[in-house]
Design a protein around this motif. Structure first.
Motif, mmCIF file in Angstrom:
data_model
loop_
_atom_site.group_PDB
_atom_site.id
_atom_site.type_symbol
_atom_site.label_atom_id
_atom_site.label_comp_id
_atom_site.label_asym_id
_atom_site.label_seq_id
_atom_site.Cartn_x
_atom_site.Cartn_y
_atom_site.Cartn_z
ATOM 1 N N LEU A 242 7.420 3.280 13.475
ATOM 2 C CA LEU A 242 7.379 2.235 12.448
ATOM 3 C C LEU A 242 6.659 2.761 11.220
ATOM 4 C CD1 LEU A 242 4.480 -0.245 13.096
ATOM 5 C CD2 LEU A 242 4.994 1.494 14.788
ATOM 6 N N GLY A 243 6.956 2.131 10.081
ATOM 7 C CA GLY A 243 6.323 2.518 8.827
ATOM 8 C C GLY A 243 6.859 3.784 8.214
ATOM 9 N N GLU A 244 8.005 4.256 8.724
ATOM 10 C CA GLU A 244 8.511 5.551 8.262
ATOM 11 C C GLU A 244 9.257 5.465 6.935
ATOM 12 O OE1 GLU A 244 11.975 3.889 10.628
ATOM 13 O OE2 GLU A 244 9.775 3.812 10.668
ATOM 14 N N ALA A 245 9.847 4.299 6.606
ATOM 15 C CA ALA A 245 10.662 4.200 5.398
ATOM 16 C C ALA A 245 9.842 4.490 4.146
ATOM 17 C CB ALA A 245 11.305 2.822 5.307
ATOM 18 N N ALA A 246 8.706 3.816 4.002
ATOM 19 C CA ALA A 246 7.859 4.039 2.822
ATOM 20 C C ALA A 246 7.258 5.441 2.831
ATOM 21 C CB ALA A 246 6.747 2.988 2.775
ATOM 22 N N PHE A 247 7.012 5.969 4.015
ATOM 23 C CA PHE A 247 6.482 7.335 4.115
ATOM 24 C C PHE A 247 7.468 8.341 3.535
ATOM 25 C CE2 PHE A 247 6.280 11.335 6.493
ATOM 26 C CZ PHE A 247 4.950 11.694 6.325
ATOM 27 N N PHE A 248 8.753 8.162 3.839
ATOM 28 C CA PHE A 248 9.752 9.120 3.393
ATOM 29 C C PHE A 248 10.189 8.908 1.948
ATOM 30 C CE2 PHE A 248 10.659 9.527 8.058
ATOM 31 C CZ PHE A 248 10.271 10.867 8.163
ATOM 32 N N ASP A 249 10.272 7.640 1.485
ATOM 33 C CA ASP A 249 10.766 7.448 0.111
ATOM 34 C C ASP A 249 9.657 7.428 -0.935
ATOM 35 O OD1 ASP A 249 9.640 4.865 0.066
ATOM 36 O OD2 ASP A 249 11.530 3.851 0.455
ATOM 37 N N GLY A 250 8.395 7.427 -0.499
ATOM 38 C CA GLY A 250 7.283 7.508 -1.443
ATOM 39 C C GLY A 250 6.999 6.223 -2.206
ATOM 40 N N MET A 251 7.675 5.138 -1.859
ATOM 41 C CA MET A 251 7.470 3.855 -2.519
ATOM 42 C C MET A 251 6.434 3.032 -1.755
ATOM 43 S SD MET A 251 9.545 4.004 -5.088
ATOM 44 C CE MET A 251 9.798 2.307 -5.618
ATOM 45 N N PRO A 252 5.842 2.019 -2.413
ATOM 46 C CA PRO A 252 4.874 1.157 -1.708
ATOM 47 C C PRO A 252 5.529 0.459 -0.520
ATOM 48 C CG PRO A 252 4.739 0.825 -4.079
ATOM 49 C CD PRO A 252 5.959 1.666 -3.843
ATOM 50 N N ARG A 253 4.740 0.179 0.487
ATOM 51 C CA ARG A 253 5.261 -0.487 1.674
ATOM 52 C C ARG A 253 5.751 -1.888 1.316
ATOM 53 N NH1 ARG A 253 4.300 2.557 6.093
ATOM 54 N NH2 ARG A 253 2.399 3.828 6.216
ATOM 55 N N GLU B 53 0.823 -1.205 0.000
ATOM 56 C CA GLU B 53 0.000 0.000 0.000
ATOM 57 C C GLU B 53 0.860 1.258 0.000
ATOM 58 O OE1 GLU B 53 -2.377 -0.193 3.528
ATOM 59 O OE2 GLU B 53 -0.880 0.829 4.752
ATOM 60 N N LYS B 54 0.270 2.354 -0.413
ATOM 61 C CA LYS B 54 0.949 3.638 -0.380
ATOM 62 C C LYS B 54 0.952 4.167 1.045
ATOM 63 C CE LYS B 54 0.884 8.307 -2.365
ATOM 64 N NZ LYS B 54 0.180 9.262 -3.249
ATOM 65 N N ALA B 55 2.076 4.735 1.481
ATOM 66 C CA ALA B 55 2.202 5.203 2.857
ATOM 67 C C ALA B 55 1.764 6.662 2.971
ATOM 68 C CB ALA B 55 3.644 5.058 3.332
ATOM 69 N N GLU B 56 0.621 6.875 3.591
ATOM 70 C CA GLU B 56 0.132 8.224 3.823
ATOM 71 C C GLU B 56 0.556 8.755 5.188
ATOM 72 O OE1 GLU B 56 -1.246 9.878 1.550
ATOM 73 O OE2 GLU B 56 -1.910 8.358 0.104
ATOM 74 N N SER B 57 1.100 7.887 6.016
ATOM 75 C CA SER B 57 1.504 8.268 7.367
ATOM 76 C C SER B 57 2.511 7.258 7.893
ATOM 77 C CB SER B 57 0.285 8.338 8.293
ATOM 78 O OG SER B 57 -0.369 7.083 8.320
ATOM 79 N N PHE B 58 3.153 7.599 9.005
ATOM 80 C CA PHE B 58 3.905 6.604 9.769
ATOM 81 C C PHE B 58 3.422 6.685 11.207
ATOM 82 C CE2 PHE B 58 6.534 10.374 10.093
ATOM 83 C CZ PHE B 58 7.178 10.302 11.325
ATOM 84 N N PHE B 59 4.009 5.890 12.103
ATOM 85 C CA PHE B 59 3.367 5.697 13.393
ATOM 86 C C PHE B 59 4.378 5.698 14.542
ATOM 87 C CE2 PHE B 59 1.312 3.462 9.967
ATOM 88 C CZ PHE B 59 0.026 3.988 10.005
ATOM 89 N N GLU C 51 -1.595 1.168 21.393
ATOM 90 C CA GLU C 51 -1.994 2.515 20.987
ATOM 91 C C GLU C 51 -0.902 3.081 20.090
ATOM 92 O OE1 GLU C 51 -2.821 5.056 24.276
ATOM 93 O OE2 GLU C 51 -4.355 3.747 25.121
ATOM 94 N N ILE C 52 -1.299 3.618 18.959
ATOM 95 C CA ILE C 52 -0.345 4.237 18.046
ATOM 96 C C ILE C 52 -0.751 5.680 17.779
ATOM 97 C CG2 ILE C 52 0.406 2.122 16.901
ATOM 98 C CD1 ILE C 52 -1.588 2.770 14.640
ATOM 99 N N VAL C 53 0.255 6.515 17.585
ATOM 100 C CA VAL C 53 0.032 7.900 17.164
ATOM 101 C C VAL C 53 0.235 7.941 15.655
ATOM 102 C CG1 VAL C 53 0.842 10.280 17.344
ATOM 103 C CG2 VAL C 53 0.821 8.813 19.373
ATOM 104 N N VAL C 54 -0.753 8.421 14.933
ATOM 105 C CA VAL C 54 -0.692 8.506 13.476
ATOM 106 C C VAL C 54 -0.066 9.837 13.094
ATOM 107 C CG1 VAL C 54 -2.011 8.409 11.343
ATOM 108 C CG2 VAL C 54 -2.769 7.077 13.331
ATOM 109 N N ILE C 55 1.055 9.774 12.361
ATOM 110 C CA ILE C 55 1.801 10.987 11.992
ATOM 111 C C ILE C 55 1.669 11.200 10.492
ATOM 112 C CG2 ILE C 55 4.044 12.130 12.052
ATOM 113 C CD1 ILE C 55 4.686 9.979 14.320
ATOM 114 N N THR C 56 0.939 12.209 10.114
ATOM 115 C CA THR C 56 0.710 12.523 8.707
ATOM 116 C C THR C 56 1.761 13.510 8.206
ATOM 117 O OG1 THR C 56 -0.735 14.387 9.233
ATOM 118 C CG2 THR C 56 -1.774 12.201 9.045
#
Length: 221
Positions: free
Chosen positions: A79-90, A43-49, A101-106
């Motif tokens: 977590l999930g920050e790599a795809a968020f920063f490089d714009g590639m699919p996860r 999936e496309k990364a719209e956020s990381f956590f 509990e996770i904080v969603v960072i857009t």
């Protein structure tokens, strides 16, 4: 679904204070049940956590349905920050191992933070460099260390302090998967550690009794 054994690195390093304070101040918090998915491979990364509570498993799935666990994320990490920063699919998926509990960072939240605290950008770069270093250590561990050393290292890295005690919440099978040895080998080594008094075992929980002795074993090449 079949699972493929692989070495797991448990990420327990602390974030810089500035990042922790930023992520803890964000109100976009999502509560998760055990087994609930956070993001999916492809999936496309719209956020990381930012993981505020609980533990998360990050894994890859092959075309034939085999799973390979890549890491177990502990609270206080991202977590999930790599795809968020490089714009590639996860390239991986993530799911909660327990209630979490996770904080969603857009992107908007991060851009606003950069404007008011530009030094945070440098902290994130340092964090990415640390992740690369940890992956290099992971390769070193799986390549050059013997099974006893790898298991001792995993126990030390995974331990949680609760009062005066240190616990590892994992089964012997999970530990074997974590360090790429069979369940039988993991069980034999853990039982030997227990016989020597280095630890005590229970179902899904190990109590570390002699940290220094485990550190000596973990340091062996």
């Amino acid at each position: 679904m079949e699972k493929m054994n692989h070495y797991i690195e448990t990420y327990s390093y602390g974030l810089p204070k500035s990042l922790t304070e930023l992520f803890e101040s964000i109100n976009f918090v999502k509560k998760l049940e055990k087994g609930e998915e956070i993001y999916s491979q492809g999936e496309k990364a719209e956020s990381f956590f930012y993981l505020k509570r609980g533990k998360v498993r990050v894994y890859m799935t092959s075309e034939n349905g085999m799973e390979k666990t890549l890491s177990i994320i502990s609270r206080g990490a991202i977590l999930g920050e790599a795809a968020f920063f490089d714009g590639m699919p996860r390239v991986s998926s993530a799911s909660a191992m327990q209630k979490a509990e996770i904080v969603v960072i857009t992107r908007q939240i991060l851009e606003n933070a950069f404007r008011t605290h530009p030094e945070i950008a440098l902290e994130l770069l340092k964090l990415q460099a640390m992740t690369i270093r940890m992956l290099s250590l992971q390769v070193d561990s799986i390549t050059f260390r013997d099974a006893e050393s790898r298991i001792a290292n995993f126990l030390l890295e995974s331990a949680e302090e609760r009062g005066d005690n240190r616990y590892v919440f994992a089964t012997q099978e999970e530990i074997g998967t974590a360090v790429a040895v069979s369940r039988v080998t993991a069980s034999r080594i853990i039982n030997e550690f227990s016989r020597q008094g280095l630890l005590s075992t229970g179902y899904g929980k190990i109590t570390i009794n002699n940290k220094k002795a485990l550190e000596a074993i973990a340091s062996k090449a």
